[in-house]
Write a protein that holds these residues in place. Structure first.
Motif, PDB file in Angstrom:
ATOM      1  N   LYS A   4       0.813  -1.219   0.000  1.00  0.00           N
ATOM      2  CA  LYS A   4       0.000   0.000   0.000  1.00  0.00           C
ATOM      3  C   LYS A   4       0.847   1.269   0.000  1.00  0.00           C
ATOM      4  O   LYS A   4       0.368   2.341  -0.372  1.00  0.00           O
ATOM      5  CB  LYS A   4      -0.932   0.013   1.210  1.00  0.00           C
ATOM      6  CG  LYS A   4      -2.044  -1.029   1.153  1.00  0.00           C
ATOM      7  CD  LYS A   4      -2.881  -0.987   2.426  1.00  0.00           C
ATOM      8  CE  LYS A   4      -3.974  -2.034   2.392  1.00  0.00           C
ATOM      9  NZ  LYS A   4      -4.774  -2.041   3.640  1.00  0.00           N
ATOM     10  N   GLN A   5       2.094   1.145   0.416  1.00  0.00           N
ATOM     11  CA  GLN A   5       2.976   2.312   0.485  1.00  0.00           C
ATOM     12  C   GLN A   5       3.650   2.622  -0.848  1.00  0.00           C
ATOM     13  O   GLN A   5       4.278   3.673  -1.004  1.00  0.00           O
ATOM     14  CB  GLN A   5       4.066   2.094   1.559  1.00  0.00           C
ATOM     15  CG  GLN A   5       3.529   1.699   2.921  1.00  0.00           C
ATOM     16  CD  GLN A   5       2.515   2.673   3.472  1.00  0.00           C
ATOM     17  OE1 GLN A   5       2.713   3.889   3.404  1.00  0.00           O
ATOM     18  NE2 GLN A   5       1.418   2.150   4.011  1.00  0.00           N
ATOM     19  N   GLU A   6       3.525   1.699  -1.824  1.00  0.00           N
ATOM     20  CA  GLU A   6       4.196   1.871  -3.102  1.00  0.00           C
ATOM     21  C   GLU A   6       3.373   2.749  -4.048  1.00  0.00           C
ATOM     22  O   GLU A   6       2.145   2.743  -4.009  1.00  0.00           O
ATOM     23  CB  GLU A   6       4.448   0.506  -3.760  1.00  0.00           C
ATOM     24  CG  GLU A   6       5.424  -0.382  -3.009  1.00  0.00           C
ATOM     25  CD  GLU A   6       6.836   0.178  -2.991  1.00  0.00           C
ATOM     26  OE1 GLU A   6       7.130   1.075  -3.817  1.00  0.00           O
ATOM     27  OE2 GLU A   6       7.625  -0.263  -2.153  1.00  0.00           O
ATOM     28  N   SER A   7       4.084   3.477  -4.907  1.00  0.00           N
ATOM     29  CA  SER A   7       3.426   4.311  -5.915  1.00  0.00           C
ATOM     30  C   SER A   7       3.929   4.013  -7.326  1.00  0.00           C
ATOM     31  O   SER A   7       3.246   4.319  -8.307  1.00  0.00           O
ATOM     32  CB  SER A   7       3.646   5.800  -5.600  1.00  0.00           C
ATOM     33  OG  SER A   7       5.042   6.093  -5.533  1.00  0.00           O
ATOM     34  N   ASN A   8       5.110   3.377  -7.424  1.00  0.00           N
ATOM     35  CA  ASN A   8       5.680   3.046  -8.728  1.00  0.00           C
ATOM     36  C   ASN A   8       4.962   1.825  -9.310  1.00  0.00           C
ATOM     37  O   ASN A   8       4.861   0.778  -8.671  1.00  0.00           O
ATOM     38  CB  ASN A   8       7.179   2.759  -8.578  1.00  0.00           C
ATOM     39  CG  ASN A   8       7.844   2.497  -9.909  1.00  0.00           C
ATOM     40  OD1 ASN A   8       7.703   1.432 -10.487  1.00  0.00           O
ATOM     41  ND2 ASN A   8       8.587   3.485 -10.397  1.00  0.00           N
ATOM     42  N   LYS A   9       4.440   1.978 -10.523  1.00  0.00           N
ATOM     43  CA  LYS A   9       3.628   0.931 -11.134  1.00  0.00           C
ATOM     44  C   LYS A   9       4.381  -0.392 -11.295  1.00  0.00           C
ATOM     45  O   LYS A   9       3.850  -1.463 -10.989  1.00  0.00           O
ATOM     46  CB  LYS A   9       3.112   1.400 -12.500  1.00  0.00           C
ATOM     47  CG  LYS A   9       2.091   0.462 -13.137  1.00  0.00           C
ATOM     48  CD  LYS A   9       1.538   1.065 -14.429  1.00  0.00           C
ATOM     49  CE  LYS A   9       0.433   0.198 -15.007  1.00  0.00           C
ATOM     50  NZ  LYS A   9       0.915  -1.139 -15.404  1.00  0.00           N
TER      51      LYS A   9
ATOM     52  N   SER B 133      -2.686  -3.389  -8.289  1.00  0.00           N
ATOM     53  CA  SER B 133      -2.587  -2.063  -7.685  1.00  0.00           C
ATOM     54  C   SER B 133      -2.242  -2.229  -6.206  1.00  0.00           C
ATOM     55  O   SER B 133      -2.080  -3.360  -5.712  1.00  0.00           O
ATOM     56  CB  SER B 133      -3.908  -1.307  -7.831  1.00  0.00           C
ATOM     57  OG  SER B 133      -4.894  -1.861  -6.965  1.00  0.00           O
ATOM     58  N   GLN B 134      -2.140  -1.106  -5.493  1.00  0.00           N
ATOM     59  CA  GLN B 134      -1.838  -1.165  -4.061  1.00  0.00           C
ATOM     60  C   GLN B 134      -2.945  -1.878  -3.281  1.00  0.00           C
ATOM     61  O   GLN B 134      -2.718  -2.345  -2.169  1.00  0.00           O
ATOM     62  CB  GLN B 134      -1.672   0.250  -3.480  1.00  0.00           C
ATOM     63  CG  GLN B 134      -0.569   1.069  -4.123  1.00  0.00           C
ATOM     64  CD  GLN B 134      -1.137   2.032  -5.145  1.00  0.00           C
ATOM     65  OE1 GLN B 134      -1.992   1.655  -5.946  1.00  0.00           O
ATOM     66  NE2 GLN B 134      -0.662   3.272  -5.120  1.00  0.00           N
TER      67      GLN B 134
END
Length: 219
Positions: free
Chosen positions: A130-135, A176-177
């Motif tokens: 959930k903390q990731e943003s890079n696809k 996705s997250q």
């Protein structure tokens, strides 16, 4: 003269008889070597040395991979030692236990004794996702989570119902997250209802509480 000829013939016969077993044994040995020469034959028997070495190499590679994977999982989260107040708060609710790294560490230690540590590991992996943003990172982590905790082939598979599994399979088309949100909630609920009550009555919790209660208060 006739007697000497018979003697000579008898000597030759005896000499030929003695040499025959050795020659036969040499031929048998050569034949065996030929049947086990994997590099020159199209099939290998179970006793073939090349096949044995190859199997040993594959087993060593699998064992090394498993050991590296185990080493990549930290034994515990980094956290300061819990206070008596914190440990008492864990008894108030499961949410308070799971909010602190020290609480999760103690609970995870208990789960390990019940061979259900994968539930906590899965929950923590979902939190990290959930903390990731890079696809690309999200896709890779989602794939690893699926292989480690969702796949029926994994020794760390968590217990999920068929509905949640269907949701995950659909979500994995575009990870996705939040791909595992439903599964994470189900495992959280499982730990709350099933493992948490036993943890509160376990020696792990009681010993920790006792050690903090007996610890002298520093001035």
């Amino acid at each position: 003269p006739m007697g000497s000829e018979r003697t000579e013939i008898r000597k030759r016969q005896m000499s030929t008889t003695q040499e025959t077993p050795g020659a036969a044994q040499a031929q048998l040995s050569t034949g065996n070597r030929g049947s086990n020469a994997c590099c020159f034959c199209w099939c290998c028997c179970c006793s073939c040395s090349c096949l044995t070495v190859r199997n040993q190499d594959e087993e060593r590679a699998r064992r090394t991979s498993h050991e590296l994977q185990a080493e990549s999982i930290p034994n515990c989260e980094e956290s300061p030692a819990p206070t008596l107040e914190e440990v008492n708060a864990w008894a108030q609710s499961f949410d308070k236990l799971m909010l602190t790294p020290a609480g999760r560490n103690a609970f995870r230690e208990f789960l390990r004794t019940e061979f259900s540590e994968e539930n906590m590991l899965f929950w923590m992996a979902c939190e990290e996702l959930k903390q990731e943003s890079n696809k690309s990172v999200i896709e890779e982590k989602a794939r690893l989570i699926y292989e480690d905790y969702i796949s029926i082939l994994s020794p760390k598979e968590v217990s999920l119902d068929s509905r949640v599994r269907e949701v995950i399979n659909r979500n994995m088309l575009e990870p996705s997250q939040h791909t595992f949100d439903d599964a994470q909630l189900q495992i959280y609920t499982l730990m709350h209802r099933d493992s948490y009550p036993r943890f509160m009555n376990s020696a792990i919790y009681k010993d920790l509480l006792r050690s903090l209660s007996e610890k002298p208060i520093e001035a």
